[in-house]
Write a protein that holds these residues in place. Structure first.
Motif, PDB file in Angstrom:
ATOM      1  N   ALA A 384      85.649  16.847  76.654  1.00 18.16           N
ATOM      2  CA  ALA A 384      85.905  15.446  76.999  1.00 18.16           C
ATOM      3  C   ALA A 384      86.968  14.843  76.084  1.00 18.16           C
ATOM      4  O   ALA A 384      87.849  14.094  76.540  1.00 18.16           O
ATOM      5  N   THR A 385      86.919  15.182  74.800  1.00 17.14           N
ATOM      6  CA  THR A 385      87.908  14.670  73.853  1.00 17.14           C
ATOM      7  C   THR A 385      89.302  15.178  74.191  1.00 17.14           C
ATOM      8  O   THR A 385      90.285  14.424  74.144  1.00 17.14           O
ATOM      9  N   LEU A 386      89.398  16.466  74.531  1.00 17.96           N
ATOM     10  CA  LEU A 386      90.699  17.025  74.918  1.00 17.96           C
ATOM     11  C   LEU A 386      91.261  16.288  76.132  1.00 17.96           C
ATOM     12  O   LEU A 386      92.461  15.985  76.193  1.00 17.96           O
ATOM     13  N   GLU A 387      90.400  16.001  77.097  1.00 20.70           N
ATOM     14  CA  GLU A 387      90.853  15.311  78.306  1.00 20.70           C
ATOM     15  C   GLU A 387      91.274  13.878  77.992  1.00 20.70           C
ATOM     16  O   GLU A 387      92.308  13.399  78.474  1.00 20.70           O
ATOM     17  N   GLU A 388      90.489  13.196  77.163  1.00 21.55           N
ATOM     18  CA  GLU A 388      90.815  11.810  76.809  1.00 21.55           C
ATOM     19  C   GLU A 388      92.134  11.710  76.046  1.00 21.55           C
ATOM     20  O   GLU A 388      92.900  10.754  76.214  1.00 21.55           O
ATOM     21  N   GLN A 389      92.394  12.708  75.203  1.00 19.02           N
ATOM     22  CA  GLN A 389      93.597  12.693  74.373  1.00 19.02           C
ATOM     23  C   GLN A 389      94.802  13.336  75.063  1.00 19.02           C
ATOM     24  O   GLN A 389      95.873  13.457  74.462  1.00 19.02           O
ATOM     25  N   GLY A 390      94.643  13.756  76.318  1.00 18.51           N
ATOM     26  CA  GLY A 390      95.750  14.363  77.053  1.00 18.51           C
ATOM     27  C   GLY A 390      96.130  15.746  76.579  1.00 18.51           C
ATOM     28  O   GLY A 390      97.258  16.200  76.799  1.00 18.51           O
ATOM     29  N   LEU A 391      95.186  16.449  75.934  1.00 16.74           N
ATOM     30  CA  LEU A 391      95.464  17.791  75.420  1.00 16.74           C
ATOM     31  C   LEU A 391      94.856  18.901  76.277  1.00 16.74           C
ATOM     32  O   LEU A 391      95.163  20.077  76.059  1.00 16.74           O
ATOM     33  N   ALA A 392      94.006  18.572  77.212  1.00 19.35           N
ATOM     34  CA  ALA A 392      93.373  19.607  78.042  1.00 19.35           C
ATOM     35  C   ALA A 392      94.429  20.321  78.879  1.00 19.35           C
ATOM     36  O   ALA A 392      95.446  19.732  79.276  1.00 19.35           O
ATOM     37  N   PHE A 393      94.207  21.590  79.151  1.00 20.30           N
ATOM     38  CA  PHE A 393      95.173  22.381  79.915  1.00 20.30           C
ATOM     39  C   PHE A 393      95.392  21.771  81.293  1.00 20.30           C
ATOM     40  O   PHE A 393      94.444  21.427  82.007  1.00 20.30           O
ATOM     41  N   ASP A 394      96.669  21.648  81.658  1.00 15.46           N
ATOM     42  CA  ASP A 394      97.067  21.079  82.942  1.00 15.46           C
ATOM     43  C   ASP A 394      97.708  22.175  83.787  1.00 15.46           C
ATOM     44  O   ASP A 394      98.792  22.667  83.441  1.00 15.46           O
ATOM     45  N   PRO A 395      97.084  22.587  84.896  1.00 18.64           N
ATOM     46  CA  PRO A 395      97.661  23.655  85.725  1.00 18.64           C
ATOM     47  C   PRO A 395      99.045  23.306  86.272  1.00 18.64           C
ATOM     48  O   PRO A 395      99.852  24.212  86.527  1.00 18.64           O
ATOM     49  N   ALA A 396      99.324  22.028  86.439  1.00 18.02           N
ATOM     50  CA  ALA A 396     100.624  21.625  86.986  1.00 18.02           C
ATOM     51  C   ALA A 396     101.757  21.904  86.004  1.00 18.02           C
ATOM     52  O   ALA A 396     102.816  22.415  86.386  1.00 18.02           O
ATOM     53  N   THR A 397     101.546  21.574  84.725  1.00 16.92           N
ATOM     54  CA  THR A 397     102.584  21.799  83.713  1.00 16.92           C
ATOM     55  C   THR A 397     102.441  23.148  83.031  1.00 16.92           C
ATOM     56  O   THR A 397     103.346  23.582  82.325  1.00 16.92           O
ATOM     57  N   ARG A 398     101.280  23.773  83.227  1.00 16.44           N
ATOM     58  CA  ARG A 398     100.965  25.055  82.571  1.00 16.44           C
ATOM     59  C   ARG A 398     101.047  24.918  81.054  1.00 16.44           C
ATOM     60  O   ARG A 398     101.529  25.797  80.358  1.00 16.44           O
ATOM     61  N   THR A 399     100.558  23.804  80.545  1.00 17.80           N
ATOM     62  CA  THR A 399     100.485  23.566  79.106  1.00 17.80           C
ATOM     63  C   THR A 399      99.165  22.874  78.782  1.00 17.80           C
ATOM     64  O   THR A 399      98.521  22.296  79.660  1.00 17.80           O
ATOM     65  N   GLY A 400      98.796  22.928  77.514  1.00 20.39           N
ATOM     66  CA  GLY A 400      97.575  22.266  77.072  1.00 20.39           C
ATOM     67  C   GLY A 400      96.636  23.235  76.377  1.00 20.39           C
ATOM     68  O   GLY A 400      96.994  24.380  76.079  1.00 20.39           O
ATOM     69  N   VAL A 401      95.420  22.779  76.105  1.00 15.81           N
ATOM     70  CA  VAL A 401      94.439  23.549  75.339  1.00 15.81           C
ATOM     71  C   VAL A 401      93.330  24.058  76.255  1.00 15.81           C
ATOM     72  O   VAL A 401      92.756  23.298  77.044  1.00 15.81           O
ATOM     73  N   VAL A 402      93.039  25.349  76.126  1.00 23.09           N
ATOM     74  CA  VAL A 402      91.937  25.998  76.840  1.00 23.09           C
ATOM     75  C   VAL A 402      90.878  26.392  75.816  1.00 23.09           C
ATOM     76  O   VAL A 402      91.212  26.912  74.740  1.00 23.09           O
ATOM     77  N   ILE A 403      89.614  26.151  76.118  1.00 23.88           N
ATOM     78  CA  ILE A 403      88.534  26.639  75.259  1.00 23.88           C
ATOM     79  C   ILE A 403      88.332  28.116  75.588  1.00 23.88           C
ATOM     80  O   ILE A 403      87.810  28.470  76.645  1.00 23.88           O
ATOM     81  N   ALA A 404      88.778  28.987  74.688  1.00 22.97           N
ATOM     82  CA  ALA A 404      88.743  30.425  74.950  1.00 22.97           C
ATOM     83  C   ALA A 404      87.451  31.091  74.502  1.00 22.97           C
ATOM     84  O   ALA A 404      87.123  32.191  74.947  1.00 22.97           O
ATOM     85  N   GLY A 405      86.709  30.445  73.591  1.00 25.49           N
ATOM     86  CA  GLY A 405      85.458  31.024  73.110  1.00 25.49           C
ATOM     87  C   GLY A 405      84.512  29.937  72.663  1.00 25.49           C
ATOM     88  O   GLY A 405      84.941  28.883  72.162  1.00 25.49           O
ATOM     89  N   ASP A 406      83.207  30.174  72.840  1.00 25.72           N
ATOM     90  CA  ASP A 406      82.224  29.159  72.455  1.00 25.72           C
ATOM     91  C   ASP A 406      81.827  29.302  70.995  1.00 25.72           C
ATOM     92  O   ASP A 406      82.176  30.276  70.325  1.00 25.72           O
ATOM     93  N   SER A 407      81.142  28.299  70.496  1.00 24.57           N
ATOM     94  CA  SER A 407      80.677  28.298  69.104  1.00 24.57           C
ATOM     95  C   SER A 407      79.171  28.087  69.115  1.00 24.57           C
ATOM     96  O   SER A 407      78.635  27.184  68.481  1.00 24.57           O
ATOM     97  N   HIS A 408      78.484  28.967  69.849  1.00 32.47           N
ATOM     98  CA  HIS A 408      77.067  28.774  70.139  1.00 32.47           C
ATOM     99  C   HIS A 408      76.211  29.782  69.374  1.00 32.47           C
ATOM    100  O   HIS A 408      76.477  30.980  69.397  1.00 32.47           O
ATOM    101  N   GLY A 409      75.205  29.288  68.672  1.00 31.59           N
ATOM    102  CA  GLY A 409      74.219  30.168  68.049  1.00 31.59           C
ATOM    103  C   GLY A 409      74.667  30.848  66.779  1.00 31.59           C
ATOM    104  O   GLY A 409      74.106  31.872  66.389  1.00 31.59           O
ATOM    105  N   THR A 410      75.675  30.301  66.097  1.00 29.65           N
ATOM    106  CA  THR A 410      76.132  30.896  64.848  1.00 29.65           C
ATOM    107  C   THR A 410      76.082  29.850  63.731  1.00 29.65           C
ATOM    108  O   THR A 410      76.244  28.662  63.982  1.00 29.65           O
ATOM    109  N   PRO A 411      75.875  30.311  62.489  1.00 25.66           N
ATOM    110  CA  PRO A 411      75.795  29.348  61.379  1.00 25.66           C
ATOM    111  C   PRO A 411      77.123  28.697  61.044  1.00 25.66           C
ATOM    112  O   PRO A 411      77.170  27.621  60.472  1.00 25.66           O
ATOM    113  N   GLY A 412      78.238  29.350  61.383  1.00 30.72           N
ATOM    114  CA  GLY A 412      79.562  28.804  61.096  1.00 30.72           C
ATOM    115  C   GLY A 412      80.379  28.690  62.370  1.00 30.72           C
ATOM    116  O   GLY A 412      79.935  29.087  63.446  1.00 30.72           O
ATOM    117  N   PRO A 413      81.589  28.138  62.281  1.00 27.51           N
ATOM    118  CA  PRO A 413      82.427  27.981  63.473  1.00 27.51           C
ATOM    119  C   PRO A 413      82.871  29.332  64.028  1.00 27.51           C
ATOM    120  O   PRO A 413      83.443  30.143  63.310  1.00 27.51           O
TER     121      PRO A 413
END
Length: 443
Positions: A384-413
């Protein structure tokens, strides 16, 4: 037909005894395997060591366009070593075999897509009664996968084909290693000692003649003078040589070098370039820059040609499937090759994202930065933050940020973000904004 993706990150011999990795890192590797979701297609079965974030899976399925025929994730019961990774006893558990067999019949899954081919994968293929489980199955299970993941065999193959490699040799004993290391340390040159089979720089040690060398591609740097080389190598030889079962590579370490890679896919009739990039080492692999800034060097076309020669040689041996070839760009601009890994790698899912969201040969008109060890309290919040800040990947421009991996179930990032831009400077600027708005740890 659908496939069965197996997230088996490490071989059995790299997880116990004096080669065992820290428990926290094993947990991190478990989360890294979740990134294989990007390699999935409709109706696939994905076997993972731990449960991934369901929000992450939904995010991936939506962007791959397979929400209506989404893959299913299976996590085997814990084994005697717990549930950090997919150890052999987990893959051979009767309940797991029955469940995957049933799912394979329902979904028409007839082949395996393992991270690494070993005895556990061979046993799984037999238990599931898959007739043609993966390309070159006979070669891989007859020891071929050991060859295409061996640092010592790589030096032999590269040297025999005129491929430039660092000054070094393959040794059989601590005394032989000391004979090579001693004069280099006395002359003020650092040396890297490499375990034959490992990954991500773990198992390697840099021997430096003085303080101040940070180094990369190794889990430790030891300051040592030449006269102490024999004693140190004798004391550490069991660890370096897998208790004397394997040869060891010793090479002059070229300070100031930049690590690069090229990933190929070896098919019956061709060697295809999947992508190439620079590895960000801190001090072990912590992300990628695609294409590598060194692509503009006069030596880079030669690097591509030599990598394809390696690929063709490996194809002639009988290997089929992915292979990643690592090299270093030394300060003079020359490129030296140092190892290959005939398995799924840390770049495989990134290039899959690139192919699907950006297009084939995505490195030709876009710059990608894969930033690893990202963390957030909520993936949905991060998106949601990426979308609000205009950083989420945009298929039209083929630019932006994609979440490539989750940070689930680990003590660190343990998450990963993929930044896509028109150029590397633009991608770095976007990365700086990403760090700020998500509150990520700095470099």
């Amino acid at each position: 037909m659908a496939k069965i993706i197996i997230g088996n990150q490490l071989t059995e011999e790299t997880v116990e005894g004096d080669r065992a990795l820290p428990a926290e890192y094993l947990t991190y590797l478990a989360a890294v395997t979740h990134r294989l979701a990007w390699c999935a297609e409709a109706d696939d079965i994905i076997v993972l060591p731990t449960e991934p974030d369901t929000e992450f899976l939904a995010y991936v399925w939506k962007r791959l366009g397979i929400e209506d025929a989404r893959p299913v994730v299976v996590v085997p019961p814990p084994g005697r070593r717990g549930s950090s990774l997919l150890y052999d006893d987990r893959l051979h558990h009767p309940d797991f075999i029955r469940r995957v067999g049933k799912l394979a019949a329902e979904r028409g899954a007839d082949r395996l897509f393992p991270f690494y081919v070993d005895a556990g994968i061979a046993g799984l293929a037999e238990a599931l009664e898959l007739k043609d489980p993966l390309p070159a199955y006979s070669f891989l299970t007859a020891g071929g996968n050991e060859l295409v993941n061996s640092k010592t065999f790589f030096r032999t193959l590269a040297s025999g084909n005129g491929i430039p490699v660092p000054h070094g040799r393959t040794v059989n004993s601590a005394a032989e290693a000391a004979d090579f290391v001693r004069p280099l340390l006395r002359a003020g040159h650092p040396v890297i000692v490499k375990q034959d089979v490992h990954g991500g720089g773990y198992g390697n040690e840099i021997l430096a003649p003085a303080e101040g060398l940070e180094g990369y591609g190794a889990e430790r740097v030891t300051v040592l003078d030449g006269d102490a080389a024999a004693g140190h190598l004798s004391d550490s030889w069991a660890r370096h040589s897998h208790d004397g079962r394997r040869q060891v590579v010793v090479e002059q370490y070229v300070d100031g070098s930049v690590p690069i890679y090229i990933e190929l896919y070896i098919a019956d009739d061709e060697v295809r370039t999947v992508g190439h990039g620079e590895m960000r080492m801190a001090p072990v692999n912590n992300g990628l820059v695609i294409p590598p800034p060194s692509a503009g060097l006069p030596s880079f076309p030669g690097f591509l040609d030599q990598a394809r020669r390696i690929g063709e040689t490996v194809r002639a041996l009988g290997h089929r499937g992915p292979i990643s070839i690592d090299a270093i760009v030394v300060p003079s601009g020359e490129i030296l090759f140092n190892e290959f890994n005939g398995r799924v790698g840390g770049s495989t899912h990134i290039h899959r994202i690139g192919d699907h969201l950006i297009g084939p040969e995505h490195w030709a008109d876009r710059a990608l930065i894969a930033r690893s060890r990202c963390g957030w309290d909520s993936l949905a919040g991060a998106v949601a933050t990426l979308e609000e800040q205009g950083l989420a990947f945009d298929p039209a421009t083929r630019t932006g940020v994609v979440i490539a991996g989750d940070s689930h179930g680990t003590p660190g990032p343990s998450g990963q973000c993929l930044i896509v831009a028109h150029s590397v400077p633009e991608a770095r600027a976007m990365e700086a904004r990403l760090v700020e708005i998500l509150g990520l740890e700095g470099d």
